[in-house]
Motif scaffolding. Structure first.
Motif: not given
Length: 221
Positions: A42-46, A53-57, A65-69, A149-150
Motif C-alpha cells: 500500500e503506497a504511503s499517504g493514501v 489499497n486493501q489486501d482482500r484476503l 491502513r490509513d496515512s497514520t495508525m 506517512i502511511g
C-alpha cells in the motif's frame, strides 16, 4: 475439501450419543494457506477506504491502513482501533508450520504496543494471522512500514495450490486422458515413484493404447 479421519473409538462414541438422542458433529479442520508467497504494497499517504489499497484476503477480511495508525479490516471497520484491529483476526509471532502451538492475540498486543517498539518492531519477523470466521491461518512477514506517512509492504502466503485433475476414460483398447489447463504438461513413467518424463506434443485429450509396459501419468506445470 478437508478430510476428517475418525478413529474407531470416536465412531463408537458418536454412535452411543446418537442412541441417547444427543446431537453430535465433527469439527472441520482449519485451513492452512501454505501456497506460494504474495507481496502486497500500500503506497504511503493514501486512504484505506479504497479497494485498491486493501489486501482482500477473504470476503470479510480486507487488510489496510490509513496515512497514520495501524492495520485494520476495512470490511468491518472504518479505521484503526487500538488493541482490537484488525477486527476478525488474531496474531502471533512464529512460523506458519507451527500455527497450532502459537499463542494468539490482537495485532497490537502481539508486538506490545508502543512499549514493544510499535509496528516497526514487526519488520522481518515471521508472524501468523488467524482469520477467525473462516478458520484460516496465513503466514505474514512485514517488510516495510511507513512511520507517520502511511503505507506498508508485507509478504504473505496464499491458498494451498489445487492440483489440476487428470480425468481418465476407457475406450476399447485405449485410455483417454484429459485435463482443463493447457499450461500443464503430461508426463509418464513406468513406476509410480518415477522418474517421470514429458510426453512430447501431448495435449488434452491424449489417447494412449493399452498393452505393453505398465505406465503411470501425472500433470506438471
Amino acid at each position: 475439501m478437508n478430510r476428517l479421519k475418525l478413529s474407531a473409538q470416536t465412531i463408537l462414541v458418536a454412535c452411543c450419543l446418537a442412541l441417547l438422542g444427543w446431537a453430535w458433529s465433527a469439527q472441520a479442520a482449519p485451513t492452512i494457506w501454505d501456497g506460494p508467497p504474495l507481496t502486497f504494497t500500500e503506497a504511503s499517504g493514501v486512504s484505506g477506504s479504497f479497494a485498491t489499497n486493501q489486501d482482500r484476503l477473504t470476503a470479510d477480511v480486507w487488510l489496510t491502513r490509513d496515512s497514520t495508525m495501524g492495520l485494520y479490516n476495512a470490511f468491518l471497520e472504518s479505521g484503526y482501533a487500538h488493541f482490537s484491529s484488525p477486527a476478525g483476526t488474531e496474531w502471533a509471532y512464529g512460523a506458519l508450520a507451527n500455527w497450532a502451538s502459537l499463542t494468539y492475540t490482537n495485532w497490537e498486543g502481539m508486538f506490545g504496543g508502543l512499549n514493544g517498539g510499535g509496528p516497526i518492531a514487526t519488520l522481518n519477523q515471521p508472524t501468523v494471522v488467524h482469520l477467525i470466521s473462516d478458520d484460516i491461518y496465513v503466514g505474514i512477514t512485514m517488510l516495510d512500514w511507513g512511520q507517520r506517512i502511511g503505507g506498508f509492504t508485507y509478504q504473505r502466503t496464499t491458498p494451498h495450490p489445487v492440483p489440476i485433475p487428470l480425468a481418465v476414460s476407457a475406450q476399447p483398447g485405449q485410455v483417454v486422458l484429459s485435463w482443463t489447463n493447457a499450461a500443464f504438461a503430461l508426463q509418464s513413467a513406468t513406476n509410480v515413484t518415477g522418474p517421470y518424463t514429458n510426453i512430447t506434443g501431448a495435449v488434452s485429450p491424449y489417447t494412449n493404447s493399452l498393452g505393453g509396459a505398465k505406465q503411470f501419468f501425472r500433470l506438471v506445470n
